[in-house]
Motif scaffolding. Structure first.
Motif, PDB file in Angstrom:
ATOM      1  N   ASP A 269      53.004 -24.031  46.097  1.00 22.84           N
ATOM      2  CA  ASP A 269      53.163 -24.375  44.677  1.00 22.84           C
ATOM      3  C   ASP A 269      52.810 -25.847  44.495  1.00 22.84           C
ATOM      4  OD1 ASP A 269      53.737 -24.664  42.039  1.00 22.84           O
ATOM      5  OD2 ASP A 269      55.907 -24.382  42.230  1.00 22.84           O
TER       6      ASP A 269
ATOM      7  N   THR B  96      56.224 -34.411  44.168  1.00 15.55           N
ATOM      8  CA  THR B  96      56.674 -35.741  43.804  1.00 15.55           C
ATOM      9  C   THR B  96      56.195 -36.695  44.887  1.00 15.55           C
ATOM     10  OG1 THR B  96      58.606 -37.070  43.146  1.00 15.55           O
ATOM     11  CG2 THR B  96      58.919 -35.529  44.986  1.00 15.55           C
TER      12      THR B  96
ATOM     13  N   THR C  26      68.332 -29.000  43.631  1.00 18.09           N
ATOM     14  CA  THR C  26      67.643 -30.285  43.671  1.00 18.09           C
ATOM     15  C   THR C  26      67.837 -30.874  45.064  1.00 18.09           C
ATOM     16  OG1 THR C  26      67.956 -30.681  41.326  1.00 18.09           O
ATOM     17  CG2 THR C  26      67.513 -32.604  42.697  1.00 18.09           C
TER      18      THR C  26
ATOM     19  N   LYS D 212      67.686 -22.128  42.435  1.00 19.63           N
ATOM     20  CA  LYS D 212      67.132 -23.447  42.151  1.00 19.63           C
ATOM     21  C   LYS D 212      68.128 -24.527  42.570  1.00 19.63           C
ATOM     22  CE  LYS D 212      63.041 -23.314  40.132  1.00 19.63           C
ATOM     23  NZ  LYS D 212      61.889 -23.973  40.763  1.00 19.63           N
TER      24      LYS D 212
ATOM     25  N   SER E  98      51.698 -27.464  42.197  1.00 21.77           N
ATOM     26  CA  SER E  98      52.035 -28.097  40.918  1.00 21.77           C
ATOM     27  C   SER E  98      53.438 -28.693  40.944  1.00 21.77           C
ATOM     28  CB  SER E  98      51.942 -27.076  39.782  1.00 21.77           C
ATOM     29  OG  SER E  98      52.937 -26.080  39.938  1.00 21.77           O
ATOM     30  N   ASN E  99      54.241 -28.302  41.936  1.00 17.44           N
ATOM     31  CA  ASN E  99      55.608 -28.813  42.037  1.00 17.44           C
ATOM     32  C   ASN E  99      55.660 -29.842  43.158  1.00 17.44           C
ATOM     33  OD1 ASN E  99      58.328 -29.306  42.040  1.00 17.44           O
ATOM     34  ND2 ASN E  99      58.935 -27.253  42.647  1.00 17.44           N
TER      35      ASN E  99
ATOM     36  N   ASP F 151      62.639 -22.534  49.787  1.00 21.01           N
ATOM     37  CA  ASP F 151      61.269 -23.056  49.820  1.00 21.01           C
ATOM     38  C   ASP F 151      61.012 -23.880  51.085  1.00 21.01           C
ATOM     39  OD1 ASP F 151      60.106 -22.012  47.527  1.00 21.01           O
ATOM     40  OD2 ASP F 151      60.717 -23.696  46.258  1.00 21.01           O
TER      41      ASP F 151
ATOM     42  N   ILE G  10      63.383 -33.597  44.350  1.00 17.93           N
ATOM     43  CA  ILE G  10      62.525 -32.507  43.907  1.00 17.93           C
ATOM     44  C   ILE G  10      63.376 -31.280  43.618  1.00 17.93           C
ATOM     45  CG2 ILE G  10      62.043 -31.692  46.265  1.00 17.93           C
ATOM     46  CD1 ILE G  10      59.140 -31.148  45.293  1.00 17.93           C
ATOM     47  N   SER G  11      63.044 -30.606  42.529  1.00 15.85           N
ATOM     48  CA  SER G  11      63.716 -29.352  42.191  1.00 15.85           C
ATOM     49  C   SER G  11      62.902 -28.211  42.780  1.00 15.85           C
ATOM     50  CB  SER G  11      63.815 -29.218  40.672  1.00 15.85           C
ATOM     51  OG  SER G  11      64.415 -27.986  40.343  1.00 15.85           O
ATOM     52  N   CYS G  12      63.564 -27.346  43.542  1.00 10.37           N
ATOM     53  CA  CYS G  12      62.843 -26.248  44.192  1.00 10.37           C
ATOM     54  C   CYS G  12      63.819 -25.108  44.452  1.00 10.37           C
ATOM     55  CB  CYS G  12      62.198 -26.733  45.493  1.00 10.37           C
ATOM     56  SG  CYS G  12      63.376 -27.301  46.730  1.00 10.37           S
TER      57      CYS G  12
END
Length: 80
Positions: free
Chosen positions: A31, A36, A8, A6, A33-34, A52, A46-48
């Motif tokens: 995804d 911005t 940012t 993970k 739902s994730n 990704d 964004i956190s990913c």
């Protein structure tokens, strides 16, 4: 998956003229739902996962897919 961690990711989204684009959608591929949107300066955070792919889309512009590849800073230029 040890190759995935993970992080940012922060970045900017601009047009061909270097003008910041406001309200650009930045979502993690596969995804929805994730996600911005960019702020008034064209910035996003964004956190990913480090492996990704980010989908960056804005009405009237070509959607870009950008692999994070462990980078924590991205400068994106969208084409009309």
């Amino acid at each position: 998956d040890p190759s995935s961690k993970k992080i940012t990711v922060t970045g900017t989204v601009k047009d061909n003229n270097g003008e910041p684009l406001i309200g650009v959608s930045v979502v993690v591929k596969n995804d929805a739902s994730n996600g911005t949107v960019t702020d008034i300066d064209g910035r996003f955070s964004i956190s990913c996962n480090s492996n990704d792919i980010l989908q960056i889309s804005y009405i009237g512009f070509t959607t870009e897919e950008i692999a994070v590849n462990n980078r924590t800073s991205l400068a994106v230029v969208l084409k009309e």
